[in-house]
Design a protein around this motif. Structure first.
Motif, short mmCIF file in Angstrom:
data_model
loop_
_atom_site.label_atom_id
_atom_site.label_comp_id
_atom_site.label_asym_id
_atom_site.label_seq_id
_atom_site.Cartn_x
_atom_site.Cartn_y
_atom_site.Cartn_z
N ALA A 1 0.61 -1.20 -0.09
CA ALA A 1 -0.03 -0.05 -0.11
C ALA A 1 0.65 1.25 0.09
O ALA A 1 0.50 2.28 -0.19
CB ALA A 1 -1.00 -0.07 1.13
N LEU A 2 1.88 1.14 0.49
CA LEU A 2 3.06 2.36 0.51
C LEU A 2 4.27 2.09 -0.29
O LEU A 2 5.18 1.55 0.48
CB LEU A 2 3.43 2.62 2.09
CG LEU A 2 2.17 2.90 2.97
CD1 LEU A 2 2.56 2.59 4.40
CD2 LEU A 2 1.44 4.21 2.64
N PRO A 3 4.35 2.07 -1.58
CA PRO A 3 5.59 1.31 -2.01
C PRO A 3 6.65 2.53 -2.25
O PRO A 3 7.81 2.13 -2.40
CB PRO A 3 5.04 1.51 -3.79
CG PRO A 3 3.71 2.15 -3.62
CD PRO A 3 3.07 1.94 -2.36
N ASP A 4 6.33 3.83 -1.68
CA ASP A 4 7.48 4.70 -1.55
C ASP A 4 8.01 4.83 -0.16
O ASP A 4 8.71 5.82 0.02
CB ASP A 4 6.98 6.30 -2.11
CG ASP A 4 6.49 5.88 -3.60
OD1 ASP A 4 7.29 5.30 -4.34
OD2 ASP A 4 5.47 6.87 -4.03
N THR A 5 7.55 3.90 0.68
CA THR A 5 8.05 4.16 1.96
C THR A 5 8.72 2.95 2.45
O THR A 5 8.38 1.76 1.97
CB THR A 5 6.62 4.00 3.10
OG1 THR A 5 5.86 5.24 2.58
CG2 THR A 5 7.01 3.91 4.46
N LYS A 6 9.57 2.75 3.44
CA LYS A 6 10.47 1.73 3.45
C LYS A 6 9.82 1.19 4.91
O LYS A 6 10.08 1.65 5.94
CB LYS A 6 12.07 2.11 3.86
CG LYS A 6 12.54 2.59 2.27
CD LYS A 6 13.96 3.53 3.00
CE LYS A 6 13.66 4.87 3.26
NZ LYS A 6 14.82 5.88 3.23
N VAL A 7 9.24 0.05 4.59
CA VAL A 7 8.53 -0.48 5.80
C VAL A 7 9.43 -1.52 6.67
O VAL A 7 9.81 -2.29 5.80
CB VAL A 7 7.14 -1.03 5.39
CG1 VAL A 7 6.51 -1.75 6.61
CG2 VAL A 7 6.39 -0.25 4.69
N VAL A 8 9.49 -1.62 7.68
CA VAL A 8 10.11 -2.72 8.58
C VAL A 8 9.34 -3.15 9.57
O VAL A 8 8.68 -2.20 10.42
CB VAL A 8 11.34 -1.86 9.25
CG1 VAL A 8 12.13 -2.96 10.07
CG2 VAL A 8 12.21 -1.26 8.34
N LYS A 9 9.09 -4.50 9.37
CA LYS A 9 8.59 -5.07 10.57
C LYS A 9 9.31 -5.38 11.76
O LYS A 9 10.25 -5.72 11.70
CB LYS A 9 7.81 -6.43 10.07
CG LYS A 9 6.74 -6.79 10.79
CD LYS A 9 5.26 -6.73 10.45
CE LYS A 9 4.29 -6.76 11.89
NZ LYS A 9 3.10 -6.44 11.21
N ALA A 10 8.72 -5.24 12.99
CA ALA A 10 9.73 -5.36 14.17
C ALA A 10 8.79 -5.18 15.16
O ALA A 10 7.58 -4.78 15.19
CB ALA A 10 10.82 -4.25 14.32
N PHE A 11 9.22 -5.51 16.54
CA PHE A 11 8.52 -5.29 17.77
C PHE A 11 7.55 -6.26 17.99
O PHE A 11 7.00 -6.31 19.08
CB PHE A 11 7.87 -3.81 18.01
CG PHE A 11 8.72 -2.79 17.66
CD1 PHE A 11 10.13 -2.59 17.56
CD2 PHE A 11 8.09 -1.44 17.71
CE1 PHE A 11 11.10 -1.76 17.32
CE2 PHE A 11 8.84 -0.13 17.62
CZ PHE A 11 10.53 -0.45 17.50
N VAL A 12 6.91 -6.87 16.97
CA VAL A 12 5.74 -7.51 17.06
C VAL A 12 5.74 -8.75 17.97
O VAL A 12 4.75 -9.33 18.36
CB VAL A 12 5.15 -7.87 15.52
CG1 VAL A 12 6.09 -8.82 14.87
CG2 VAL A 12 3.67 -8.14 15.69
N THR A 13 6.72 -9.29 18.12
CA THR A 13 6.75 -10.64 18.79
C THR A 13 6.78 -10.70 20.43
O THR A 13 7.02 -11.75 20.96
CB THR A 13 8.16 -11.46 18.36
OG1 THR A 13 9.18 -10.48 18.53
CG2 THR A 13 7.92 -12.06 16.97
N GLN A 14 6.55 -9.23 20.88
CA GLN A 14 6.32 -9.58 22.43
C GLN A 14 5.67 -8.15 22.64
O GLN A 14 5.60 -7.18 21.89
CB GLN A 14 7.78 -9.64 23.26
CG GLN A 14 8.59 -8.33 23.11
CD GLN A 14 9.99 -8.81 23.91
OE1 GLN A 14 10.69 -9.70 23.23
NE2 GLN A 14 10.03 -8.09 25.03
N GLU A 15 5.15 -7.88 24.15
CA GLU A 15 4.69 -6.88 24.63
C GLU A 15 5.59 -5.64 24.09
O GLU A 15 6.84 -5.80 24.59
CB GLU A 15 4.50 -7.12 26.03
CG GLU A 15 3.42 -8.29 26.28
CD GLU A 15 3.39 -8.50 27.88
OE1 GLU A 15 2.55 -8.09 28.58
OE2 GLU A 15 4.48 -9.41 28.16
N GLN A 16 4.82 -4.37 24.14
CA GLN A 16 5.75 -3.42 23.78
C GLN A 16 6.29 -2.92 25.24
O GLN A 16 7.31 -1.97 25.09
CB GLN A 16 4.66 -2.40 23.05
CG GLN A 16 4.14 -2.62 21.91
CD GLN A 16 5.08 -3.26 20.66
OE1 GLN A 16 6.01 -2.70 20.42
NE2 GLN A 16 4.83 -4.61 20.43
N ALA A 17 5.58 -3.02 26.18
CA ALA A 17 6.21 -2.68 27.52
C ALA A 17 7.56 -3.21 27.70
O ALA A 17 8.43 -2.64 28.43
CB ALA A 17 5.35 -2.96 28.70
#
Lengths: 236, 236
Positions: free
Chosen positions: A142-158
């Motif tokens: 959806a955002l071809p001009d943005t550099k998307v990085v998936k991260a943080f998702v494997t645990q609670e943000q706290a």
């Protein structure tokens, strides 16, 4: 660094507070700033109203999603998984050329019920997308001009913002995405959070595993008992 | 203990050899014993023919699935995920009252191609069932009189039977299922394999997370490079 956090939920608040503590120039984005500040009841996930939280964290500006993203160098997406693609696509111009960190889990949203999932204890809510696609890939498409990085998702943000609170910090954080420089930016941010073991899983297709791990994270959390914080270490 | 291993693939061979080494009375089940022994080419996963392997591991009897299960106290399912429910349901009587350990990943099988998945390096094959169901649950539903335990599935079987080969053995094995005694039997077996951190994830619904973790396992494996062995430790 000028960093925008999109969203005012519990996860977003962890990053907002940590980034401010680290001295970054943080701005927060929400759909409707006036409505967000006017809210007096808890949010969807039973967090206290954002205005109340902000009173304890003064001086952090609140803007629309687009205005927050427009002025930032780095953007963190904290918008619920089921709203993320639509909300981000609407501000694609403000996100163009930037690094966007996405940590959302694409939990299936049922608009007919008040809470996003009617799940008994021990059963993880189901995902709206998985296996042959992922929210991370959807956002990148959806955002071809943005550099998307998936991260943080494997645990609670706290504990994402405080890795040393678990096992002295010796557990593993994962990043995935198409752009190596963007992943380095995120790796540097994670290092400043206290992470020492950051594993690059390659292209955004790895977001499938990172998001689907939500079921495993849930199962481990149920097993250890509500409120137990944990992380996973890739032992090799 | 009299233990049957159903299947003659690479994962099954790891358990067969280890169980024999530990002094168990092991019997191996296959669809058609004569055909299995007559095969001279590699199997679907490019393992050498079973007869060749058996020549290096003499004295281990080979029988039909049903005959192998009938005489055993404990049964390990090493049948490919896409065939498991049908093959196990056909011998439900032989499995009744017994503990069955299932470690299969329900990879989607495409009968039109020779290999079970046409997946480029870096992209994990997709699952035939996930998110709102799992192979473990399907097997338990198909075998209501059998105590099914999901285990072993989160890593390669070569290191499941030799956990100390990774990080001195300090990583985590998971079990799930409805029957506490059956899970204890599996936990005892795992302890004899060398496991010291075995986490009970509760009911069989946790098999969703354990099987869906295949995408994460794949992504980590691609990141570390072909042939790197690893495990995950739940740090808490």
């Amino acid at each position: 660094m000028k960093i925008a956090v999109l969203g005012t939920g519990g996860g977003a608040r962890c990053h907002i507070a940590k980034l401010a503590e680290l001295g970054h120039d943080v701005i927060v984005g929400t759909r409707d700033p006036e409505a967000t500040l006017a809210r007096t009841g808890p949010d969807m996930m039973q967090n206290p109203p954002y205005g109340q939280w902000l009173a304890d964290h003064p001086g952090i500006p609140l803007a629309t999603f687009g205005d927050a993203a427009a002025g930032a160098e780095l953007v963190i997406n904290g918008i619920d998984g089921h709203n993320a693609v639509r909300a981000l696509a609407a501000i694609a111009g403000d996100l163009a050329g930037k690094t966007l960190i996405d940590y959302a889990v694409p939990y299936l949203y049922n608009p007919d019920i008040e809470r996003p999932w009617p799940t008994p204890w021990g059963v993880n809510p189901i995902l709206g997308v998985c296996d042959s696609d992922s929210l991370g890939e959807q956002i990148q498409r959806a955002l071809p001009d943005t550099k998307v990085v998936k991260a943080f998702v494997t645990q609670e943000q706290a504990t994402v913002v405080d890795p040393r609170s678990i096992g002295g910090g010796d557990h593993t954080m994962f990043v995935a995405g198409q752009d190596a420089d963007a992943k380095q930016t995120v790796t540097d941010l994670l290092t400043s959070y206290g992470w020492t073991d950051i594993l690059d899983l390659g292209d955004m297709v790895a977001a499938r595993g990172m998001e689907m791990y939500a079921h495993m994270h849930g199962a481990i959390g149920f097993a250890l008992g509500f409120g137990t914080h944990f992380g996973v270490k890739v032992v090799r």
